[in-house]
Write a protein that holds these residues in place. Structure first.
Motif, PDB file in Angstrom:
ATOM      1  N   GLU A 152       0.814  -1.208   0.000  1.00  0.00           N
ATOM      2  CA  GLU A 152       0.000   0.000   0.000  1.00  0.00           C
ATOM      3  C   GLU A 152       0.851   1.263   0.000  1.00  0.00           C
ATOM      4  O   GLU A 152       0.449   2.283  -0.575  1.00  0.00           O
ATOM      5  CB  GLU A 152      -0.934  -0.003   1.215  1.00  0.00           C
ATOM      6  N   ARG A 153       2.019   1.212   0.656  1.00  0.00           N
ATOM      7  CA  ARG A 153       2.962   2.334   0.650  1.00  0.00           C
ATOM      8  C   ARG A 153       4.376   1.763   0.521  1.00  0.00           C
ATOM      9  O   ARG A 153       4.630   0.607   0.872  1.00  0.00           O
ATOM     10  CB  ARG A 153       2.848   3.159   1.929  1.00  0.00           C
ATOM     11  N   VAL A 154       5.305   2.603   0.062  1.00  0.00           N
ATOM     12  CA  VAL A 154       6.674   2.142  -0.181  1.00  0.00           C
ATOM     13  C   VAL A 154       7.643   3.205   0.332  1.00  0.00           C
ATOM     14  O   VAL A 154       7.399   4.417   0.165  1.00  0.00           O
ATOM     15  CB  VAL A 154       6.911   1.877  -1.690  1.00  0.00           C
ATOM     16  N   TRP A 155       8.734   2.736   0.948  1.00  0.00           N
ATOM     17  CA  TRP A 155       9.824   3.617   1.361  1.00  0.00           C
ATOM     18  C   TRP A 155      11.115   3.156   0.681  1.00  0.00           C
ATOM     19  O   TRP A 155      11.454   1.970   0.727  1.00  0.00           O
ATOM     20  CB  TRP A 155      10.028   3.570   2.872  1.00  0.00           C
ATOM     21  N   VAL A 156      11.801   4.082   0.044  1.00  0.00           N
ATOM     22  CA  VAL A 156      13.094   3.803  -0.578  1.00  0.00           C
ATOM     23  C   VAL A 156      14.146   4.622   0.162  1.00  0.00           C
ATOM     24  O   VAL A 156      14.027   5.855   0.276  1.00  0.00           O
ATOM     25  CB  VAL A 156      13.108   4.148  -2.081  1.00  0.00           C
ATOM     26  N   ASP A 200       3.480   7.416  -1.166  1.00  0.00           N
ATOM     27  CA  ASP A 200       2.142   7.083  -0.670  1.00  0.00           C
ATOM     28  C   ASP A 200       1.293   6.600  -1.840  1.00  0.00           C
ATOM     29  O   ASP A 200       0.320   7.250  -2.249  1.00  0.00           O
ATOM     30  CB  ASP A 200       1.521   8.309  -0.002  1.00  0.00           C
ATOM     31  N   GLN A 201       1.661   5.444  -2.364  1.00  0.00           N
ATOM     32  CA  GLN A 201       0.949   4.863  -3.484  1.00  0.00           C
ATOM     33  C   GLN A 201       1.175   3.356  -3.481  1.00  0.00           C
ATOM     34  O   GLN A 201       2.166   2.871  -2.944  1.00  0.00           O
ATOM     35  CB  GLN A 201       1.419   5.479  -4.810  1.00  0.00           C
ATOM     36  N   ALA A 202       0.243   2.617  -4.044  1.00  0.00           N
ATOM     37  CA  ALA A 202       0.321   1.161  -4.049  1.00  0.00           C
ATOM     38  C   ALA A 202       1.284   0.681  -5.132  1.00  0.00           C
ATOM     39  O   ALA A 202       1.387   1.277  -6.212  1.00  0.00           O
ATOM     40  CB  ALA A 202      -1.062   0.557  -4.282  1.00  0.00           C
TER      41      ALA A 202
END
Length: 404
Positions: A73-77, A116-118
């Motif tokens: 649902e959310r991703v952190w790089v 904040d994106q799938a």
């Protein structure tokens, strides 16, 4: 390979259970816990970066893919660069912090970008604008680590407070398949065109035979680049040879005896520009040796970044003052062919008579009799004359023994 701060901040119980091997396996197999609907995020698209000029900038293209069966649902790089690099600009959906060296890990900058994106399974994404990194004047052999996850990794508790970026925010866009990577994090070497000057400084020692003196020598990186020794490469070793006629009472803690030479290491696998190591020894001057000289020198492995070899070795000199032992006779030579006992009195045997041994173990021809003002032959004659005195003979002989 040093464990990243994000690994270190994980549950202590989990880390103890998994160990380093478990963490590596976890990174290589993101959906290894049997959850059929879990996302399996991996990072890719990054190749080693070579030939960077200090002062220039370069982009860090990455891909994010989901090899799991459920969406993220959310991703952190997260981007981490060692101290020869910095972020040229940080988007507003990212936060940056500086982390000093700790636990033998070098100083670094970290930027964590939140999307904040799938991210759907089977789809490859890439930031619409790659993060831009700048090479500083001290850049040489640096490291870039990129990591992806579906939870916020948080800030490194050893670093400065995170600061939000000021550049326009970026988002993930769909990219072409085929370069999606296979692990949650990737380490990439970044090599810059630069030099660093490793050099050593010797010492000038002074003292008398029997003295204990302090010897201090130094290893310095005069820059301009800092040097990060990569995993598998040899660390520089400082080879210290004390002057002849001395013995080591206490070596430096980083040094190990290799015969008569001491091999000394460094406290970290990186050496900052202007950084140095100081090695302190306690030496005892055992004897006077003509032209005694030691040395401090760098080990001879290849260092392509350091073209100046003229300062890779320096002398350790020893100036012995006053009288002193030569080691073979227990006396010191004053250069005239005769020897002295340190007080200026001749001990070349001209007074004649039997020798005696002093408190320091050296041999002289006057012994303690010189302090009484009497000659050993005077007392011997008196003893001979006293033979007719019977018991008086024993008294005189006992006095002679006490005085010698």
């Amino acid at each position: 390979m040093p464990i990243s701060p994000h690994h270190r901040r994980a549950s202590h119980a989990a880390v103890a259970a998994l160990g380093t091997a478990g963490l590596i396996a976890l990174a290589a197999a993101p959906a290894a816990f049997g959850d059929e609907t879990a996302p399996g995020l991996v990072i890719g698209g990054i190749e080693p970066i070579d030939g960077v000029k200090p002062g220039s900038s370069f982009d860090v293209p990455v891909t994010v893919a989901n090899k799991g069966t459920g969406p993220a649902e959310r991703v952190w790089v997260s981007y981490s660069v060692t101290r020869g690099l910095d972020f040229a600009e940080v988007p507003s959906n990212c936060r940056a912090q500086q982390v000093p060296s700790y636990d033998e890990m070098p100083e670094k900058w970290i930027a964590v970008c939140a999307f904040d994106q799938a991210v759907e399974p089977g789809v490859v994404y890439t930031p619409e604008k790659p993060l831009r990194v700048r090479a500083l004047d001290r850049a040489l052999n640096d490291e870039l680590r990129v990591r992806v996850g579906d939870v916020d990794p948080g800030a490194d508790e050893n670093g400065t407070p995170p600061v939000a970026g000021t550049a326009p925010a970026v988002k993930l866009i769909e990219g072409q398949a085929g370069n999606e990577g296979a692990a949650r994090f990737v380490d990439v070497p970044v090599t810059s065109i630069n030099t660093a000057d490793y050099q050593v400084t010797g010492a000038a020692l002074k003292g008398s035979v029997g003295d204990t003196v302090t010897m201090t020598v130094k290893f310095t990186n005069a820059g301009p680049a800092w040097v990060l020794t990569r995993e598998g490469d040899r660390l520089v070793t400082v080879m210290i040879t004390p002057p002849a006629g001395t013995s080591v009472i206490k070596p430096h803690g980083f040094c190990e005896a290799k015969g008569e030479v001491y091999a000394c290491g460094t406290s970290q696998r990186s050496v900052n520009e202007g950084g140095r190591e100081t090695y302190t020894f306690k030496l005892k001057i055992d004897e006077r040796v003509a032209d005694a000289k030691g040395s401090v020198a760098l080990s001879t492995e290849a260092r392509p970044f350091d073209p100046d070899k003229t300062n890779d070795k320096a002398d350790i000199t020893l100036d012995i003052t006053g009288g002193g032992s030569t080691g073979s006779t227990g006396s010191s030579t004053d250069g005239s062919g005769s020897s002295t006992d340190g007080s200026g009195s001749s001990t070349d045997g001209s007074a004649g008579g039997p020798p005696s041994t002093g408190d320091d173990g050296t041999t002289t021809n006057g012994g303690n009799l010189a302090e009484t003002g009497s000659s050993p032959w005077t007392i011997t004659g008196a003893a001979a004359a006293a033979v007719v005195a019977g018991a008086g003979t024993l008294l005189i002989v006992r006095r002679y023994r006490d005085q010698t």
